[in-house]
Design a protein around this motif. Structure first.
Motif, short mmCIF file in Angstrom:
data_model
loop_
_atom_site.label_atom_id
_atom_site.label_comp_id
_atom_site.label_asym_id
_atom_site.label_seq_id
_atom_site.Cartn_x
_atom_site.Cartn_y
_atom_site.Cartn_z
N HIS A 1 1.02 -1.18 0.23
CA HIS A 1 0.01 0.13 0.37
C HIS A 1 1.08 1.16 0.10
CE1 HIS A 1 -4.01 -2.63 0.85
NE2 HIS A 1 -2.77 -3.32 1.99
N THR A 2 2.06 0.93 -0.48
CA THR A 2 3.09 2.38 -0.55
C THR A 2 3.65 2.57 -1.78
OG1 THR A 2 4.14 1.60 1.65
CG2 THR A 2 4.76 3.31 0.65
N ASP A 3 3.38 3.56 -2.86
CA ASP A 3 4.26 3.91 -3.72
C ASP A 3 5.58 4.14 -3.99
OD1 ASP A 3 1.73 3.82 -4.61
OD2 ASP A 3 1.36 5.54 -3.54
N LEU A 4 5.60 5.25 -2.19
CA LEU A 4 7.73 4.95 -2.64
C LEU A 4 7.81 5.00 -1.49
CD1 LEU A 4 10.02 5.96 -4.34
CD2 LEU A 4 9.04 8.51 -3.39
N PHE A 5 9.21 4.28 -0.51
CA PHE A 5 9.99 4.32 0.47
C PHE A 5 11.02 5.59 0.37
CE2 PHE A 5 7.58 0.25 0.46
CZ PHE A 5 7.44 0.25 1.73
N LEU A 6 11.82 6.35 1.55
CA LEU A 6 12.26 6.98 1.79
C LEU A 6 13.02 6.29 2.45
CD1 LEU A 6 10.56 10.48 1.83
CD2 LEU A 6 11.74 8.89 -0.14
N TYR A 7 14.28 5.15 1.56
CA TYR A 7 14.93 4.61 3.07
C TYR A 7 16.09 4.94 3.26
CZ TYR A 7 15.25 -0.70 4.70
OH TYR A 7 15.76 -1.54 5.88
N ASP A 8 16.79 5.03 4.93
CA ASP A 8 17.78 5.61 5.81
C ASP A 8 18.81 4.14 5.34
OD1 ASP A 8 16.57 7.75 5.38
OD2 ASP A 8 16.73 7.77 7.82
N ILE A 9 19.77 4.73 5.40
CA ILE A 9 21.68 3.43 4.56
C ILE A 9 22.06 4.85 6.25
CG2 ILE A 9 23.09 2.75 4.63
CD1 ILE A 9 21.62 1.07 2.16
N LYS A 10 22.35 3.81 7.27
CA LYS A 10 23.07 5.34 7.96
C LYS A 10 24.77 4.11 8.03
CE LYS A 10 18.42 5.58 10.67
NZ LYS A 10 18.32 7.44 10.09
N HIS A 11 24.93 3.44 8.12
CA HIS A 11 25.97 2.71 8.40
C HIS A 11 25.49 0.93 7.56
CE1 HIS A 11 30.55 2.35 9.51
NE2 HIS A 11 29.72 4.24 10.12
N MET A 12 27.09 0.65 7.04
CA MET A 12 27.26 -0.56 6.36
C MET A 12 27.85 -1.13 7.78
SD MET A 12 25.39 -0.27 3.91
CE MET A 12 26.59 -2.02 3.29
N ASP A 13 28.79 -1.28 8.28
CA ASP A 13 29.07 -1.77 9.78
C ASP A 13 28.51 -2.33 10.25
OD1 ASP A 13 30.90 -1.56 12.44
OD2 ASP A 13 31.94 -2.36 10.71
N ASN A 14 27.68 -3.30 10.53
CA ASN A 14 26.96 -3.61 12.05
C ASN A 14 27.26 -2.80 13.52
OD1 ASN A 14 24.22 -4.40 12.95
ND2 ASN A 14 25.97 -6.90 13.51
N ASN A 15 28.38 -3.57 13.42
CA ASN A 15 28.92 -2.68 15.18
C ASN A 15 28.56 -1.53 15.18
OD1 ASN A 15 29.65 -5.86 15.62
ND2 ASN A 15 31.34 -5.68 15.44
N LYS A 16 29.30 -0.75 14.19
CA LYS A 16 29.47 1.09 13.87
C LYS A 16 27.92 1.54 14.12
CE LYS A 16 34.19 1.92 12.76
NZ LYS A 16 35.12 2.83 11.45
N HIS A 17 27.40 0.71 13.41
CA HIS A 17 25.85 0.90 13.24
C HIS A 17 24.88 0.82 14.76
CE1 HIS A 17 21.50 0.91 12.35
NE2 HIS A 17 21.52 1.73 11.44
N ARG A 18 25.20 -0.77 15.94
CA ARG A 18 24.38 -1.13 17.05
C ARG A 18 25.47 0.75 17.52
NH1 ARG A 18 22.55 -5.28 19.45
NH2 ARG A 18 23.25 -6.23 17.29
N LEU A 19 26.41 0.84 17.55
CA LEU A 19 27.51 1.68 18.40
C LEU A 19 26.72 3.18 18.47
CD1 LEU A 19 29.54 2.70 20.71
CD2 LEU A 19 31.08 3.19 18.43
#
Length: 300
Positions: A175-193
């Protein structure tokens, strides 16, 4: 059906294509150090007090039915154990020093607000955007809003971190025509930090949406000292090159404008030491990302 929202922004130009009405849903499972909507993190409505508006009349203290407010060193203090969020302080304050951050709304109430802007949508090709916080934290409420907007023929955008169960992503995508989708960090450990959560489901959900044929515009909040290093830029570009049907990539440079919001909420600003990148540096990042055959824009 009810949900919790904290703002309705009309004539928005950076929350999807053309003129939009953005509905901000309250609650977010992430705690990004650079968050520019801290008022959207808590899922509950919050009452806040602004010292610069207070005239010291003590009306709120006298009126509070739970004796939750006290004047200390010319500051109004709220006893959170006593306060039940009834809003009497907001209703009675003559100086508007007390504010409600967030409120309960029904689907019909929100849709009524959206309908007011249909003439602008028709003229510009815009529509409604559901943002946050994280709108996927209220999946049933969000889905009902998306369905109602779809019935009205309104273009629908969901602005998300992608941090949700696959079943939620799959249902909302219908039911969505477009997602605006964040990528904040590719490294999982840094993403969690830096955000407090794992990034594996976020990346997996993006792959899923791509393979499903959903329209997705990826956004990279560019945060100096956190995700702007060469390694992360290369990893981001490589990952997105493997998803050729993604609509494009928006680079969103960090700005410290949310600091006043943290002060208002009496919160420490976690981005205090983040620097603002200059335009030459931002252009360099954009150029590096374009080497991965990506269509890159600055801003939304």
């Amino acid at each position: 059906m009810q949900g919790t929202i904290f703002a309705i922004k009309r004539y928005a130009l950076h929350d999807g294509p053309h003129i939009r009405t953005t509905i901000f849903l309250k609650g977010c499972p992430l705690f990004c150090r650079w968050c520019h909507n801290p008022e959207g993190i808590s899922p509950q409505p919050q009452l806040v007090w602004s010292a610069d508006r207070c005239i010291g009349c003590s009306t709120c203290i006298t009126a509070c039915p739970h004796e939750a407010l006290h004047l200390t060193n010319e500051q109004v203090r709220r006893d959170v154990d006593r306060c039940d969020g009834c809003g009497e302080c907001v209703r009675l304050c003559p100086a508007l020093a007390h504010e409600a951050n967030g409120w309960q709304a029904t689907v019909d109430e929100v849709v009524t607000e959206i309908k007011k802007d249909i003439p602008f949508f028709d003229q510009s090709g815009g529509g409604v955007t559901f943002s946050g916080g994280e709108p996927l934290m209220q999946p049933t409420f969000l889905l009902a809003l998306l369905q109602e907007a779809g019935t009205l023929g309104i273009h629908r955008v969901v602005d998300t971190s992608g941090y949700a169960e696959r079943e939620v992503i799959s249902t909302v995508a219908e039911h969505t025509d477009l997602f605006l989708y964040d990528i904040k960090h590719m490294d999982n450990n840094k993403h969690r930090l830096y955000t407090g959560v794992d990034n594996r489901s976020i990346l997996d959900n993006l792959r899923y949406l791509h393979n499903k044929g959903a329209k997705v515009q990826v956004r990279l909040p560019l945060i100096p000292g956190i995700n702007d290093d060469h390694e992360n830029i290369v990893q981001t570009g490589t990952f997105l090159r493997g998803l050729p049907e993604i609509n494009g990539l928006d680079v969103l440079p960090y700005h410290p404008s949310a600091k006043a919001k943290y002060n208002k909420l009496h919160l420490n600003y976690p981005g205090e030491h983040i620097q603002v990148a200059d335009q030459a540096y931002i252009q360099e990042i954009v150029h590096n990302l374009e080497q991965f055959d990506l269509s890159v824009r600055i801003g939304g």
